[in-house]
Design an enzyme around this catalytic site. Structure first.
Site, PDB file in Angstrom:
ATOM      1  N   SER A 232       0.840  -1.187   0.000  1.00 48.33           N
ATOM      2  CA  SER A 232       0.000   0.000   0.000  1.00 48.33           C
ATOM      3  C   SER A 232       0.874   1.235   0.000  1.00 48.33           C
ATOM      4  O   SER A 232       1.973   1.235   0.561  1.00 48.33           O
ATOM      5  CB  SER A 232      -0.914  -0.001   1.228  1.00 48.33           C
ATOM      6  OG  SER A 232      -0.344   0.766   2.261  1.00 48.33           O
ATOM      7  N   LYS A 233       0.386   2.266  -0.619  1.00 52.68           N
ATOM      8  CA  LYS A 233       1.231   3.447  -0.729  1.00 52.68           C
ATOM      9  C   LYS A 233       1.422   4.144   0.612  1.00 52.68           C
ATOM     10  O   LYS A 233       2.337   4.923   0.776  1.00 52.68           O
ATOM     11  CB  LYS A 233       0.667   4.412  -1.776  1.00 52.68           C
ATOM     12  CG  LYS A 233      -0.643   5.059  -1.422  1.00 52.68           C
ATOM     13  CD  LYS A 233      -0.993   6.105  -2.485  1.00 52.68           C
ATOM     14  CE  LYS A 233      -2.430   6.533  -2.379  1.00 52.68           C
ATOM     15  NZ  LYS A 233      -2.842   7.392  -3.486  1.00 52.68           N
ATOM     16  N   ARG A 234       0.545   3.844   1.552  1.00 55.54           N
ATOM     17  CA  ARG A 234       0.679   4.452   2.867  1.00 55.54           C
ATOM     18  C   ARG A 234       1.917   3.958   3.603  1.00 55.54           C
ATOM     19  O   ARG A 234       2.681   4.726   4.158  1.00 55.54           O
ATOM     20  CB  ARG A 234      -0.554   4.138   3.728  1.00 55.54           C
ATOM     21  CG  ARG A 234      -1.689   5.096   3.482  1.00 55.54           C
ATOM     22  CD  ARG A 234      -2.289   5.538   4.791  1.00 55.54           C
ATOM     23  NE  ARG A 234      -1.272   5.968   5.757  1.00 55.54           N
ATOM     24  CZ  ARG A 234      -1.546   6.547   6.896  1.00 55.54           C
ATOM     25  NH1 ARG A 234      -2.784   6.776   7.232  1.00 55.54           N
ATOM     26  NH2 ARG A 234      -0.578   6.913   7.723  1.00 55.54           N
TER      27      ARG A 234
END
Length: 455
Positions: A232-234
């Site tokens: 996930s980009k988070r």
RNA sequence: GGCCCGUUGGUCCAGUGGUGAGGACGCCUGACUCUCAAUCAGGAGGCCACCGGUUCGAAUCCGGUACGGGCUGCCA
């Protein structure tokens, strides 16, 4: 003829998972003389900026998927097909395959007593003429998604809710728009991430309802981090651009990505695209999730860097060096650096000592190297530097001699000199480095180190 | 909670009923050696998640269990 598509939604960055999906699709199109359609799914205004789209296109171009290849078609923009989407919704409504619904989420939760029960069919027979539009799903039996990678996947229809295909304002939703576009663009193979398997169950119903026969489905395994969670980009480094900026070569990235969920067989993994592409087949795609191992990517990148012709290597390093740094001077040490850096950005720490007025010292390196007889070594070598023949062999012999007098081997004796000259304990071969640095600067650095030692 | 998918050494893949389960990355040792790499030569590490079944024979077929993951929005 095979027509595949890659349909990203424009977000701020281009995900490595998306890159793999695109590559698999591209391989399929290219090997069969088919077509790869790029369709930007921009129907959600909140995530739609022109520059995002440019980012996608340049990222694709970087990994070799470019618009100049005849295999490439697009980009299309989903938003431009909204009339067709609305038409499809109208048709489904007219055919009785869909109906209006004015239930709010709160209504539904109140009725079913659960957040996750799904729609209860409340508006099915109410004959409303406005509201959101829901597709009427069968109540019994199973819906089958015939997936090349996973085989026959069955979804019980009693667990399938009447899903929404258009919002109250009439705008179409993803499942519908996506299916309509795939149909009108004559897509034969839908190859996408596993997270869409559930959508496939819905679209298997949508396609025939819209008068089309279903495409070949292939749902790729998810790419995960070390915690085995979907990237996930988070929390994870997922932007293709960040790898590019760090100095990963596109060829290495492509090679590595192709190996996530698939393998060419045999005992060779390092393989150029031209060789890899014809070997690819959906049937051989693994169905288990794959961990994105940056260590292995680095190893691959090192291989590709070492394989670069020297001039190209130097050229590729330039962006990581200061523009003011003398390119000719850099050329002298570039070959020494080529076998030592797994990513291009690391070129800087290997050669900066040549260009900076003063090397970058880090305290740990300094302390480590200046433990045994540093003053004696540096003093001895300093006088040698002033008179010695200026070539690596002589420079080495001189240090060797200084070390011998102190009962130290070259390996020990070189440490203080290396740090004095380059600021670091590890780096390029020392005597070549000194040679390139030049007598005046070398002498100056050894003097400076001595001063720093209080000698 | 519901539905779905998955499980071969730490990791990524080969192997799809039949002798000792292969390769790659990583790791370790040695050679080379001015550091670090590169290179070369070796090595450790898997009872193929578990249990049961089918079969003369299973990592390979079937079922269950466990564990992991995905989806579950009038986002895409």
């Amino acid at each position: 003829m095979i027509r595949v598509r890659f349909a990203p939604s424009p977000t701020g960055m281009f995900h490595v998972g998306g890159a793999r999906t695109a590559l698999f699709n591209w391989a399929l199109a290219e090997q069969s003389g088919g077509v790869f359609v790029l369709r930007i799914e921009d129907t959600d205004a909140s995530r739609n900026q022109p520059e995002w789209t440019e980012g996608i296109i340049s990222a694709l171009a970087w990994i070799g998927i470019n618009g100049t290849n005849p295999v490439f078609e697009g980009p299309y923009f989903q938003s431009t097909f909204e009339p067709q989407h609305r038409e499809a919704v109208a048709k489904l409504l007219a055919d009785g395959r869909a109906y209006f619904c004015d239930c709010t989420r709160e209504d539904l939760v109140a009725r079913t007593g659960s957040e996750h029960k799904g729609y209860d069919g409340h508006c099915r027979e109410r004959g409303l003429s406005a509201g959101a539009v829901r597709f009427r799903t069968p109540d019994e039996g199973v819906t089958v998604v015939d997936d090349i990678i996973r085989g026959r996947v069955e979804f019980p229809n009693d667990a399938q809710e009447d899903f929404v295909i258009a919002r109250t304002d009439g705008s179409p939703l993803y499942v519908l728009a996506n299916a309509v576009d795939d149909i009108t663009q004559n897509i034969t193979h839908v190859v996408r991430g596993e997270e869409h398997l559930g959508n496939a169950a819905k679209q298997v119903m949508l396609w025939p309802a819209l008068g089309a026969t279903t495409p070949v489905w292939a749902h790729l395994p998810v790419i995960v981090n070390e915690q085995r969670k979907k990237l996930s980009k988070r929390r994870d480094k997922v932007a293709l651009e960040s790898y590019r900026d760090e100095g990963y070569l596109a060829e290495a990235m492509v090679n590595y990505l192709m190996l996530l969920g698939w393998g060419p067989g045999g005992d060779r993994e390092i393989m150029p695209w031209a060789e890899m592409m014809p070997l690819f087949s959906l049937e051989n795609v693994n169905s288990a999730s794959a961990f994105f191992d940056e260590k292995k990517l680095r190893a691959f990148n090192g291989e590709y860097i070492r394989a670069l012709p020297l001039e190209i290597f130097e050229e590729r390093c330039l962006p990581y060096l200061d523009p003011s740094w003398d390119a000719e001077l850099f050329s002298k040490v570039a070959p020494l650096a080529q076998t030592r850096i797994p990513v291009l950005s690391e070129i800087r720490q290997n050669v900066d000592f040549l260009f900076l007025d003063e090397p970058v010292f880090d305290e740990a390196s300094w302390d480590k190297a200046m433990k045994k007889n540093p003053v004696e070594i540096l003093t001895g070598y300093l006088s040698a530097l002033e008179v010695v023949n200026w070539d690596p062999e002589s420079l080495k012999d001189a240090l060797l001699k200084v070390g011998e007098e102190l009962g130290m081997g070259l390996s020990k004796a070189q440490a203080p000199v290396r740090v004095a000259i380059t600021g670091r304990t590890v780096g390029l071969p020392l005597f070549e480095s000194i040679e390139v640095l030049g007598r005046a600067k070398s002498v100056e650095r050894v003097r400076a180190a001595l001063a720093k030692l209080g000698a």
